[in-house]
Write a protein that holds these residues in place. Structure first.
Motif, PDB file in Angstrom:
ATOM      1  N   ASN A 179     -10.070  -8.331   3.987  1.00 48.23           N
ATOM      2  CA  ASN A 179      -8.628  -8.371   3.752  1.00 48.23           C
ATOM      3  C   ASN A 179      -7.875  -9.009   4.916  1.00 48.23           C
ATOM      4  OD1 ASN A 179      -8.704  -7.150   1.243  1.00 48.23           O
ATOM      5  ND2 ASN A 179      -8.140  -5.116   1.978  1.00 48.23           N
ATOM      6  N   GLY A 180      -8.242  -8.601   6.129  1.00 53.29           N
ATOM      7  CA  GLY A 180      -7.511  -9.052   7.300  1.00 53.29           C
ATOM      8  C   GLY A 180      -7.538 -10.548   7.506  1.00 53.29           C
ATOM      9  N   SER A 181      -8.620 -11.205   7.103  1.00 55.07           N
ATOM     10  CA  SER A 181      -8.715 -12.650   7.295  1.00 55.07           C
ATOM     11  C   SER A 181      -8.216 -13.432   6.091  1.00 55.07           C
ATOM     12  CB  SER A 181     -10.170 -13.047   7.588  1.00 55.07           C
ATOM     13  OG  SER A 181     -11.027 -12.617   6.542  1.00 55.07           O
ATOM     14  N   ALA A 182      -8.300 -12.869   4.893  1.00 56.60           N
ATOM     15  CA  ALA A 182      -7.892 -13.591   3.691  1.00 56.60           C
ATOM     16  C   ALA A 182      -6.387 -13.528   3.440  1.00 56.60           C
ATOM     17  CB  ALA A 182      -8.638 -13.048   2.479  1.00 56.60           C
ATOM     18  N   VAL A 183      -5.770 -12.371   3.714  1.00 57.09           N
ATOM     19  CA  VAL A 183      -4.325 -12.230   3.502  1.00 57.09           C
ATOM     20  C   VAL A 183      -3.595 -13.035   4.575  1.00 57.09           C
ATOM     21  CG1 VAL A 183      -2.402 -10.605   3.444  1.00 57.09           C
ATOM     22  CG2 VAL A 183      -4.617  -9.963   2.466  1.00 57.09           C
ATOM     23  N   PRO A 184      -2.629 -13.865   4.200  1.00 58.85           N
ATOM     24  CA  PRO A 184      -1.922 -14.697   5.183  1.00 58.85           C
ATOM     25  C   PRO A 184      -1.333 -13.878   6.320  1.00 58.85           C
ATOM     26  CG  PRO A 184      -1.308 -15.332   2.956  1.00 58.85           C
ATOM     27  CD  PRO A 184      -2.129 -14.083   2.831  1.00 58.85           C
ATOM     28  N   SER A 208      -1.054  -7.792   9.121  1.00 52.23           N
ATOM     29  CA  SER A 208       0.252  -8.433   9.296  1.00 52.23           C
ATOM     30  C   SER A 208       1.382  -7.714   8.575  1.00 52.23           C
ATOM     31  CB  SER A 208       0.189  -9.888   8.804  1.00 52.23           C
ATOM     32  OG  SER A 208      -0.094  -9.930   7.414  1.00 52.23           O
ATOM     33  N   LEU A 209       1.081  -6.808   7.660  1.00 52.85           N
ATOM     34  CA  LEU A 209       2.129  -6.138   6.894  1.00 52.85           C
ATOM     35  C   LEU A 209       3.052  -5.355   7.822  1.00 52.85           C
ATOM     36  CD1 LEU A 209       0.135  -4.784   3.805  1.00 52.85           C
ATOM     37  CD2 LEU A 209       1.591  -6.826   3.931  1.00 52.85           C
ATOM     38  N   VAL A 210       4.361  -5.472   7.584  1.00 54.54           N
ATOM     39  CA  VAL A 210       5.357  -4.770   8.387  1.00 54.54           C
ATOM     40  C   VAL A 210       6.144  -3.770   7.544  1.00 54.54           C
ATOM     41  CG1 VAL A 210       7.470  -5.026   9.752  1.00 54.54           C
ATOM     42  CG2 VAL A 210       5.580  -6.641  10.054  1.00 54.54           C
ATOM     43  N   GLU A 230      -2.098  -2.545  11.335  1.00 55.69           N
ATOM     44  CA  GLU A 230      -1.653  -2.328  12.710  1.00 55.69           C
ATOM     45  C   GLU A 230      -0.174  -2.562  12.936  1.00 55.69           C
ATOM     46  OE1 GLU A 230      -4.134  -4.778  15.086  1.00 55.69           O
ATOM     47  OE2 GLU A 230      -5.918  -3.526  14.815  1.00 55.69           O
ATOM     48  N   THR A 231       0.451  -3.446  12.145  1.00 56.21           N
ATOM     49  CA  THR A 231       1.865  -3.748  12.356  1.00 56.21           C
ATOM     50  C   THR A 231       2.762  -3.103  11.304  1.00 56.21           C
ATOM     51  OG1 THR A 231       1.665  -5.826  11.116  1.00 56.21           O
ATOM     52  CG2 THR A 231       1.353  -5.938  13.502  1.00 56.21           C
ATOM     53  N   ASN A 252      -4.779   4.266  12.350  1.00 56.94           N
ATOM     54  CA  ASN A 252      -4.548   3.076  13.174  1.00 56.94           C
ATOM     55  C   ASN A 252      -3.395   2.216  12.665  1.00 56.94           C
ATOM     56  OD1 ASN A 252      -6.555   3.770  14.974  1.00 56.94           O
ATOM     57  ND2 ASN A 252      -8.138   2.583  13.929  1.00 56.94           N
ATOM     58  N   ASN A 253      -2.420   2.861  12.017  1.00 58.04           N
ATOM     59  CA  ASN A 253      -1.145   2.191  11.757  1.00 58.04           C
ATOM     60  C   ASN A 253      -0.321   2.331  13.035  1.00 58.04           C
ATOM     61  OD1 ASN A 253      -0.444   2.636   8.188  1.00 58.04           O
ATOM     62  ND2 ASN A 253      -2.276   1.985   9.243  1.00 58.04           N
ATOM     63  N   LYS A 254      -0.589   1.496  13.994  1.00 54.68           N
ATOM     64  CA  LYS A 254      -0.103   1.677  15.355  1.00 54.68           C
ATOM     65  C   LYS A 254       1.399   1.502  15.500  1.00 54.68           C
ATOM     66  CE  LYS A 254      -4.511   0.093  17.275  1.00 54.68           C
ATOM     67  NZ  LYS A 254      -5.185  -0.919  18.120  1.00 54.68           N
ATOM     68  N   ALA A 255       2.056   0.858  14.520  1.00 57.53           N
ATOM     69  CA  ALA A 255       3.492   0.615  14.618  1.00 57.53           C
ATOM     70  C   ALA A 255       4.311   1.496  13.685  1.00 57.53           C
ATOM     71  CB  ALA A 255       3.778  -0.856  14.313  1.00 57.53           C
ATOM     72  N   LEU A 256       3.652   2.332  12.870  1.00 57.30           N
ATOM     73  CA  LEU A 256       4.364   3.142  11.875  1.00 57.30           C
ATOM     74  C   LEU A 256       5.319   4.110  12.564  1.00 57.30           C
ATOM     75  CD1 LEU A 256       4.478   3.638   8.778  1.00 57.30           C
ATOM     76  CD2 LEU A 256       2.844   5.497   9.136  1.00 57.30           C
ATOM     77  N   LEU A 257       6.603   4.045  12.182  1.00 58.92           N
ATOM     78  CA  LEU A 257       7.631   4.867  12.810  1.00 58.92           C
ATOM     79  C   LEU A 257       7.928   6.144  12.039  1.00 58.92           C
ATOM     80  CD1 LEU A 257      10.182   2.083  13.812  1.00 58.92           C
ATOM     81  CD2 LEU A 257       8.646   3.330  15.337  1.00 58.92           C
TER      82      LEU A 257
END
Length: 465
Positions: A179-184, A208-210, A230-231, A252-257
């Motif tokens: 997933n990490g390499s195929a999804v833009p 890359s998902l925010v 991660e983002t 490891n959702n390191k940015a989840l607020l």
């Protein structure tokens, strides 16, 4: 020489009146020769610096991004699409227009659009955003392969097939681990519609998902569902009737607020929030993995026992809200949640378990809902920054050592239903000056030991040999 303290019923009645009406004063009024063990002078307590003036980060920009993603974009005309019709439905097979934002309509030629064909948008590296209608039930493998400029996608929760039920398959990934390499890398905004399940590993490693919005229809999130995103900063649950969240679902959702789980959730998986080092606020229907087992908050962060919670809970976590419908805070629920400043309980909670808030060092004040009738032993033991406590109207029972070593606790208000103060209830509360408890008629041993700023004016004592 043996010393004993004798109190008559009349003195106890006076005690109740005095405790309810005044703050306690006058340690000097007591003779040190006749003081019992409750009058123990301690050195001033110096607390470690836990100053925390942060405020939760505003999530409005992320919510606005999701709401406005396609708000003003018209549907793409049929003349810019290629499609086939069969069995009364339409499959979109390609796009021939020049726009960078494509909104597929829900009908073409009066027929419902139900599918996006395999490779339909392959290689269209100028596309920035695509919206699929809710009527779509299947998306072909690699439908968006090579769409390297895509930043926003709106799609129903429909994976390619039962064997490739992971997000990356839409972009040509042949395994969930890809997933990490195929999804833009530029795809930051994802709006999911329709569907009742986020499958296991569905968004595994989508780095890359925010901002992601879940559909109102989703009832479960599988194991590793959003693992390693991660983002990912903002996850909008909407009105989803979730009943289950799998293990390692958000690990490891390191940015989840923020994470706000609804009251409909009945089970939460082990370590589902492990590695969420930026999490500031959390709403859960109960503490821990389930209503009958693993009932401590640290379980959600990877702690194998409640005694390990402090080592697993992120320092960023400021507020925990327990959702409506919870009826009890179980034993050890928030044991040593030392980073949390505020824990909000709903009306309807009837009991606070043993050691429920033990060692919550940053809790500053506690106001119980009126529905709470009982507080367990050591419930707030070691809440060193709690300055005030207000019991709700229904409170009747307080456990032994319930507020032991709450060294900053200055004022306590108890309702009339509390008639007894148990053993060592306020032991070590060196700052305690005001106690309102008009219903109290009796107390156990060493209730106020070490409470150097407070003494009951109605208290009398005699000595016997």
């Amino acid at each position: 020489m043996h010393k004993a303290i004798c109190r008559t019923a009349a003195v106890l009645a006076a005690l109740a009146l005095t405790v309810g009406a005044t703050a306690m004063t006058g340690c000097a009024a007591r003779n040190k020769e006749t003081n019992d063990a409750e009058a123990v002078t301690r050195e001033p307590v110096t607390l470690p610096d836990l100053t925390d003036e942060r405020e939760p980060t505003s999530l409005d920009p992320y919510a606005t991004r999701l709401e406005e993603a396609f708000a003003t974009t018209p549907a793409t005309p049929a003349s810019d699409l290629t499609y086939t019709a069969e069995g009364g439905t339409v499959t979109v097979t390609g796009y021939t227009g020049n726009e960078v934002v494509v909104v597929i309509p829900d009908t073409l030629d009066g027929l419902s659009v139900t599918a996006i064909g395999e490779g339909a948008f392959t290689g269209m590296n100028n596309l920035r955003a695509v919206s699929l209608p809710d009527s779509v039930t299947s998306v072909g493998f690699g439908a968006f392969a090579g769409c390297t400029a895509m930043t926003t996608l709106r799609t129903p929760v429909c994976m390619v097939d039962a064997e490739r039920n992971y997000f990356g398959a839409l972009f040509g990934a042949t395994a969930y681990a890809a997933n990490g390499s195929a999804v833009p890398r530029g795809l930051t905004t994802l709006i999911l519609t329709g569907g009742d399940e986020i499958p296991d590993y569905a968004f595994y490693g989508c780095r890359s998902l925010v901002a992601v919005a879940l559909p109102d229809s989703v009832t479960s999130i599988g194991d590793f569902g959003f693992y390693g995103c991660e983002t990912l900063t903002y996850l909008d649950m909407g009105d989803a009737p979730l009943t289950a969240v799998g293990s390692w679902a958000f690990t490891n959702n390191k940015a989840l607020l923020q994470l706000c789980l609804p009251a409909t959730v009945e089970s939460m998986g082990f370590a589902m929030l492990e590695g969420c080092g930026a999490l500031e606020t959390l709403t859960v229907p109960f503490a821990g993995g389930g209503k009958t087992e693993n009932r401590y908050l640290g379980y959600l962060f990877g702690a194998s026992a409640h005694t390990f919670t402090e080592g697993y809970l992120p320092a960023s976590l400021m507020r925990v809200t327990v959702a409506e419908g919870c009826t009890e805070i179980p034993d050890n629920a928030f044991f040593e949640c030392s980073s949390v400043r505020e824990i909000v309980l709903p009306e309807g909670v009837t009991s606070i378990g043993r050691r429920a808030f033990y060692g919550c060092e940053r809790l500053t004040s506690v106001i119980l809902p009126d529905s709470v009738t009982a507080i367990g032993d050591d419930a707030y033991h070691g809440c060193i920054r709690m300055t005030s406590f207000e019991g709700g109207a229904g409170l009747a029972t307080i456990g032994i050592q319930a507020f032991m070593d709450c060294v900053s606790l200055a004022s306590v208000s108890l309702p009339d239903g509390v008639t007894h103060l148990p053993n060592a209830c306020f032991w070590g509360c060196a700052s305690l000056e005001a106690l309102t408890a008009e219903g109290v008629t009796s107390r156990g041993e060493q209730v106020f030991r070490g409470c150097d700023k407070m003494i009951l004016e109605a208290d009398t004592e005699t000595t016997t040999n």
